[in-house]
Design an enzyme around this catalytic site. Structure first.
Site, PDB file in Angstrom:
ATOM      1  CG  HIS A   1       0.313   6.376  -0.722  1.00 40.67           C
ATOM      2  ND1 HIS A   1      -0.711   7.071  -1.326  1.00 40.67           N
ATOM      3  CD2 HIS A   1      -0.230   5.797   0.380  1.00 40.67           C
ATOM      4  CE1 HIS A   1      -1.825   6.921  -0.622  1.00 40.67           C
ATOM      5  NE2 HIS A   1      -1.560   6.151   0.423  1.00 40.67           N
TER       6      HIS A   1
ATOM      7  CG  HIS B   1       0.544   8.628  -7.417  1.00 39.92           C
ATOM      8  ND1 HIS B   1      -0.588   9.073  -6.769  1.00 39.92           N
ATOM      9  CD2 HIS B   1       0.446   9.107  -8.683  1.00 39.92           C
ATOM     10  CE1 HIS B   1      -1.330   9.783  -7.615  1.00 39.92           C
ATOM     11  NE2 HIS B   1      -0.717   9.823  -8.773  1.00 39.92           N
TER      12      HIS B   1
ATOM     13  CG  HIS C   1      -1.779   1.200   1.367  1.00 39.43           C
ATOM     14  ND1 HIS C   1      -3.100   1.210   0.994  1.00 39.43           N
ATOM     15  CD2 HIS C   1      -1.519   2.461   1.824  1.00 39.43           C
ATOM     16  CE1 HIS C   1      -3.613   2.417   1.206  1.00 39.43           C
ATOM     17  NE2 HIS C   1      -2.666   3.194   1.721  1.00 39.43           N
ATOM     18  CD  GLU C   2       1.531   3.578   3.719  1.00 45.12           C
ATOM     19  OE1 GLU C   2       1.692   4.634   3.077  1.00 45.12           O
ATOM     20  OE2 GLU C   2       0.524   3.368   4.424  1.00 45.12           O
TER      21      GLU C   2
END
Length: 657
Positions: A450, A453, A446-447
């Site tokens: 980020h 991105h 998940h991290e």
């Protein structure tokens, strides 16, 4: 090429900050004196001023959250008012605002879409900061912003202090006998010739006992401690809500929720509430059935009325009974270094990005931090810091923070992006490596979503590059998208290797993990809906005291939640996402963005190849490389060639077939 992380001069941060702010002000004054302002001679250097200052400020906030001490607290307390006052003054500077408006009006047809987006965002933000207000109202807004930043910091510090101040000691091995061996080792200590076991409110320790603790009274003891942390935050919350309401009414909004949506993809308050309530209605019956299944298992132990502090314990037992899944069995296969190595290999295969370990060649804030350069097509394009293990001086939870942003400056020099990933995984000891739960692996994915991105951006304007300028309710899209791959068999096989024998996790064990992905998915969704509705409705009008706030939370729970927590549960006093972070009237974003992420992942499922490089590179080019340079609904349409569907999320979660 990269600035090293260096805080040797931390105690002098206030003085250095004051100098840097003065330099920034002088540079902006110079820019404002330009007679014929253009995008090139005004907007670009104006963005650079902001970037340079942010690059200095970010480590001050970062170090306080990962290596908290009296020094970091004092430095932050000294710097916060200076930063808040500067940012408020800047955001209310009529001359900058009118200059940007003039450039937009005069050169609109000759600007490219990204430049138009920068101007559109900046002009909107100036208006949201009260640039159009009279001087007395501007002064009032400045005062409110300063108080709010101080209260937000106070909320987080209260929570951290409360988390660190608690210990629960178990004298009897019977109380810990069901815990995984590695958790018992981490908890054990010797006192007066006897082995005892210490548990704290740090997430790995808390989760270990609430999930496996045999003693029901001890489970309630640690649960009660966790959900009654920082009672003083009750007053902080009241003050935050009052000041936020005052602030947005000065700006001409009816409520904080309306103000919040002006920067988001969702069009209005009704759209958000109806979206959340639709999901809640679709999931609540199945959530009741999931709870009843757990309750039946608890009855075998003579518990006729299952409580919140029983839920994790009996859910784990039910999961094991249904899927024969033992989380402890998996942890030796999910050793931190092995997971990282395999994860990087997967990312390189699908996104063509290589991670090069440079930990020994540069500096960080803790010996456990790992540092990597990113390379694409043989060229270094970014840097990432991974601080993955729990420690007492670190704030709980997991997050990604951007430090530097990718852009091309006015001298045509390329600036490369950097980011931090912070987690709270089980710490390694001399004789025990950091062995992760599969949930930890999902958090890491998940991290990293980020981080990619931000780090893979190819946008040349800093204010819309990486995660800059991305609407808050879609910023979770890339992170949630990458999460889905943490359950893919072919991805797991790359890194799930026993840390001693190097044996790869077998197919049956992996299938069990995949089967459990949707275990209690409706309960999990309803929990998120409860948080999101509470947050959003809390900001639709002014709730004046703790009783009104509790009544709101209770009413939402009564409508959707299958299990009502005990009356002493004061969840709101620890809701740092909205009171200590940036999610106020925006917690719904997790579900809003999840619709995009589930739909994007379904495209890989439909292609029958999760390693579909063509599709992965299209996603990289259409979404990751574009940052905030265009609205996400447009970027998503360019990628998928259609609008997103809520059904993809409900299907992936097993809520509909």
């Amino acid at each position: 090429m990269f600035e090293d992380f260096n805080i040797e001069n931390l105690e002098n941060s206030k003085e250095i900050l004051e100098v840097k702010i003065k330099e920034s002000k002088n540079k902006i004054e110079e820019l404002l004196k330009i007679e014929n302002k253009t995008y090139e001679n005004f907007v670009m250097p104006y963005q650079e001023v902001g970037e340079r200052l942010n690059e200095f400020i970010t480590p001050i906030f970062h170090i306080d959250s990962v290596k908290n001490s009296n020094l970091t607290q004092n430095v932050l307390e000294e710097c916060l008012p200076i930063i808040s006052i500067y940012e408020t003054e800047l955001s209310q500077n009529d001359y900058i605002y009118t200059s940007l408006k003039d450039i937009q009006d005069k050169y609109y047809t000759s600007l490219n879409d990204i430049q138009k987006k920068v101007l559109e965002n900046e002009i909107r933000d100036f208006e949201l900061s009260g640039c159009h207000l009279e001087k007395d109202k501007k002064d009032k807004l400045k005062e409110l912003n300063l108080k709010l930043s101080e209260l937000s910091q106070k909320f987080s510090q209260n929570l951290l202090d409360a988390t660190n101040s608690y210990e629960m000691i178990c004298d009897d091995y019977e109380d810990v006998k069901e815990l995984p061996k590695s958790d018992i080792e981490l908890a054990s200590f010797e006192e007066d010739g006897k082995t005892k076991y210490k548990f704290t409110l740090q997430m790995p320790s808390y989760l270990a006992y609430i999930t496996y603790g045999s003693n029901r009274e001890k489970r309630e003891e640690i649960y009660r401690a966790y959900c009654t942390r920082a009672p003083e935050n009750e007053n902080v919350i009241n003050e935050i809500l009052k000041l936020k309401d005052e602030k947005v009414k000065l700006l001409g909004f009816d409520c904080y929720a309306q103000y919040s949506l002006s920067r988001k993809m969702a069009k209005n308050e009704e759209e958000v509430v109806s979206f959340l309530e639709e999901l809640g209605q679709k999931g609540k019956q199945k959530a009741k059935e999931e709870l009843e299944e757990v309750a039946q298992l608890a009855k075998e132990d003579g518990i006729d009325n299952i409580k919140s502090f029983d839920l994790s314990y009996y859910s784990e037992k039910l999961k094991k009974a249904k899927y024969d899944l033992d989380q402890e069995f998996y942890r030796p296969y999910l050793e931190q270094n092995s997971v990282l190595e395999g994860f990087f290999s997967f990312l390189n295969e699908v996104f063509k990005v290589e991670f090069v370990d440079i930990t020994s060649k540069t500096t960080s804030w803790d010996e456990k931090v790992k540092i990597f350069n990113l390379k694409e097509d043989g060229k270094i394009t970014g840097r990432i810091y991974l601080d993955l293990e729990a420690r007492k001086s670190k704030r709980g939870g997991a997050w990604m923070n951007n430090w530097h942003t990718h852009y091309i400056d006015t001298k045509n020099k390329e600036h490369l992006p950097t980011a931090f990933i912070v987690c709270n995984f089980p710490p390694s000891k001399d004789n025990t490596p950091s062995l992760l739960r599969h949930d930890d692996v999902v958090t890491l994915f998940h991290e990293m979503g980020h981080a990619l991105h931000h780090l893979l951006s190819k946008v040349e304007e800093p204010y819309v590059s990486g995660i800059s300028g991305v609407a808050w309710d879609v910023v979770e899209f890339p992170s949630q998208f990458l999460e889905y791959f943490a359950y893919a068999k072919d991805v797991l096989k790359i890194f799930a290797k026993h840390y001693k024998t190097k044996e790869v996790l077998d197919d049956d064990s992996i299938q069990k993990l995949i089967n459990t992905r949707n275990f209690q998915s409706s309960l999990a969704m309803i929990r998120q809906i409860e948080f999101a509705l509470f947050d959003f409705k809390l900001h639709q009008k002014l709730y004046k005291d703790a009783e009104e706030i509790q009544d709101l939370l209770d009413s939402i729970r009564a409508k959707f939640s299958p299990i009502i927590p005990p009356s002493y549960n004061k969840f709101q006093n620890g809701f740092s996402h909205i009171f200590g972070g940036g999610y106020a009237a925006g917690y719904y974003s997790y579900k809003w963005a999840e619709v995009l992420s589930a739909d994007a992942f379904y495209m890989f499922i439909d292609s029958s190849n999760l390693f579909n490089k063509t599709l992965a590179l299209k996603y990289k080019e259409s979404i990751l490389q574009k940052g905030g340079s265009s609205n996400m609904d447009k970027l998503f349409f360019n990628f998928a060639q259609r609008e997103p569907s809520v059904d993809s999320l409900l299907k992936i979660d097993g809520i509909i077939s």
